[in-house]
Design an enzyme around this catalytic site. Structure first.
Site, PDB file in Angstrom:
ATOM      1  N   HIS A 162      34.407-119.202   9.936  1.00 51.76           N
ATOM      2  CA  HIS A 162      34.496-119.845   8.627  1.00 51.76           C
ATOM      3  C   HIS A 162      35.818-119.439   7.979  1.00 51.76           C
ATOM      4  O   HIS A 162      36.506-120.280   7.402  1.00 51.76           O
ATOM      5  CB  HIS A 162      33.299-119.445   7.765  1.00 51.76           C
ATOM      6  CG  HIS A 162      33.203-120.201   6.490  1.00 51.76           C
ATOM      7  ND1 HIS A 162      33.199-121.579   6.446  1.00 51.76           N
ATOM      8  CD2 HIS A 162      33.125-119.791   5.192  1.00 51.76           C
ATOM      9  CE1 HIS A 162      33.103-121.983   5.193  1.00 51.76           C
ATOM     10  NE2 HIS A 162      33.069-120.916   4.410  1.00 51.76           N
ATOM     11  N   CYS A 221      29.987-125.569   1.600  1.00 55.24           N
ATOM     12  CA  CYS A 221      30.882-125.476   2.755  1.00 55.24           C
ATOM     13  C   CYS A 221      30.138-125.441   4.087  1.00 55.24           C
ATOM     14  O   CYS A 221      30.765-125.504   5.151  1.00 55.24           O
ATOM     15  CB  CYS A 221      31.763-124.244   2.628  1.00 55.24           C
ATOM     16  SG  CYS A 221      32.595-124.124   1.033  1.00 55.24           S
ATOM     17  N   HIS A 247      40.998-125.360   3.068  1.00 51.03           N
ATOM     18  CA  HIS A 247      39.539-125.450   3.134  1.00 51.03           C
ATOM     19  C   HIS A 247      39.050-126.764   2.523  1.00 51.03           C
ATOM     20  O   HIS A 247      38.994-126.909   1.296  1.00 51.03           O
ATOM     21  CB  HIS A 247      38.946-124.263   2.385  1.00 51.03           C
ATOM     22  CG  HIS A 247      37.474-124.093   2.554  1.00 51.03           C
ATOM     23  ND1 HIS A 247      36.692-124.916   3.342  1.00 51.03           N
ATOM     24  CD2 HIS A 247      36.597-123.175   2.025  1.00 51.03           C
ATOM     25  CE1 HIS A 247      35.435-124.525   3.296  1.00 51.03           C
ATOM     26  NE2 HIS A 247      35.357-123.472   2.506  1.00 51.03           N
TER      27      HIS A 247
END
Length: 410
Positions: free
Chosen positions: A301, A161, A338
């Site tokens: 995040h 990520c 995400h």
């Protein structure tokens, strides 16, 4: 040393397939997450939600000159996002390279689709390479008048990520050092498939909450229960300020700081002391040559997992001290879900839009009450703000931490 700027951007996301649509829906606080049971997956599939790109209005793979099939979706989205990013880039002006975040491994569905033929001579092994996507992108750019890019300058990155920010940071270093003048960066994840969803589900990373789809991703809330897997492609055109000014380009933002660290701890969980995350944020601010108090907003995040949101909030407090309570923080993943390797690049586009509108994107679905998540998360609605410097965070499985500092264009 050169200063480094962003002069183009494009994206394909669950919130929209153009900059304009994405901007409108982001500031409106819309959600791109939907229930996938009975459509993309079986009625009894354990994962109920995903952020899916609506590609019904997009050109087909054939129209783009790409191979058809399920494994071409990522190629389509990356090519389309890149075409948006270079829309105003002059023909005949060469690009020095591509640095792109790509999914790791081979999806189970790709293997099944391939082996249906049984004829091994017909298996297109070439298309399972991460570099293949970059080669297709480079070919498309060359055909559109942007010159050939040498194979060694097609750089595929998968740092989970953190990939999108990692790519931007690597380009920042190449451009700042004068090794390159202009390049393409970004990330793609079009893998909201059964196998990918099940992999994350078995890690207990995805939410299975019994709530409406649009309320499933709720970063920093006490009842958060995991992230929502989603899709996105995001591309940025980066170049030296000198290159941009020589061709009269519109500068969208400046990349002025970069931090990259590794936890060296576990494959999934972050370190409880969060030292490497703290150091990545500090590195980004230090290399930007600014004070911590100069940061006006943090693009978190913010995955909506219990662990990430708690540790990220703790790290922000460690870096900024009491000043952390004066800095707005929000998570775009509350709206989009995400998209893993594409998330940092997508969120950088969001930061550019926040600079341009002097307005902050919200954290939708936020509910106060977690004593360890007590910062200003811009709950529910966007709001106006004076924003000159943004810290953009991305943290990946394996303890890979990447942060950049962006500066508003003059």
């Amino acid at each position: 040393m050169n200063s480094v700027v962003i002069t183009g951007c494009g994206l394909i996301t669950p919130l929209g397939n153009s900059i304009g649509e994405f901007e409108r829906r982001m500031f409106a606080g819309d959600s791109g997450i939907r229930d996938i049971r009975g459509t993309l997956v079986a009625d009894n599939f354990p994962v109920p939600f995903a952020g899916i790109i609506d590609d019904t209005g997009l050109p087909s793979a054939e129209a783009l000159g790409l191979p058809s099939g399920r494994n071409s979706r990522g190629l389509r989205y990356a090519v389309l996002a890149t075409r948006q990013a270079v829309h105003d880039f002059p023909e005949g002006l060469p690009l020095d390279g591509i640095i792109y975040g790509t999914p790791g491994g081979v999806f189970f569905e790709l293997v099944v689709d391939t082996y249906r033929d049984i004829d091994t001579d017909r298996i297109q092994w070439n298309r399972s390479r991460a570099e293949y996507l970059l080669e297709v992108m480079a070919k498309d750019l060359a055909e559109r008048g942007h010159g050939e890019i040498a194979p060694e300058r097609l750089i595929s990155i998968n740092s989970a990520c953190a990939s999108g920010i990692h790519c931007i940071g690597m380009a920042f270093q190449f451009l700042k050092a004068g090794l390159w003048q202009r390049c393409i960066v970004g990330g793609i994840d079009a893998g909201a498939w059964e196998s990918s969803l099940m992999n994350f589900h078995l890690l207990n990373a995805l939410t299975t909450a019994d709530v409406p789809a649009g309320e499933a991703s709720r970063p920093f809330s006490p009842d958060r229960s995991g992230f929502v897997k989603s899709e996105a492609a995001a591309t940025l055109l980066m170049e030296t300020r000198k290159s941009a000014e020589q061709r009269g380009a519109r500068i969208l933002a400046e990349v002025c700081g970069f931090g990259l660290t590794s936890d060296a701890y576990r494959l999934t969980d972050g370190r409880e002391d969060n030292l490497s995350v703290i150091r990545a944020m500090e590195q980004a601010i230090e290399t930007a040559g600014i004070q911590k108090e100069d940061i006006d907003y943090i693009s978190a995040h913010g995955t909506s997992t219990q662990l990430n949101d708690r540790l990220e909030t703790m790290a922000i407090k460690k870096v900024f001290g009491d000043h952390a309570y004066k800095i707005p923080v929000s998570s775009l993943k509350s709206q989009t879900g995400h998209p893993t390797v594409a998330s940092g690049a997508m969120e950088t586009v969001a930061c550019i839009l926040m600079f341009q509108r002097q307005r902050l994107a919200p954290t939708i679905n936020f509910r106060a009450g977690d004593p360890e998540c007590d910062l200003d998360y811009v709950p529910h609605k966007s709001r106006p703000a004076e924003v000159k410097y943004i810290l953009n965070n991305a943290f990946g499985f394996g303890g890979q931490n990447a942060c950049i500092v962006l500066r508003k264009a003059d």
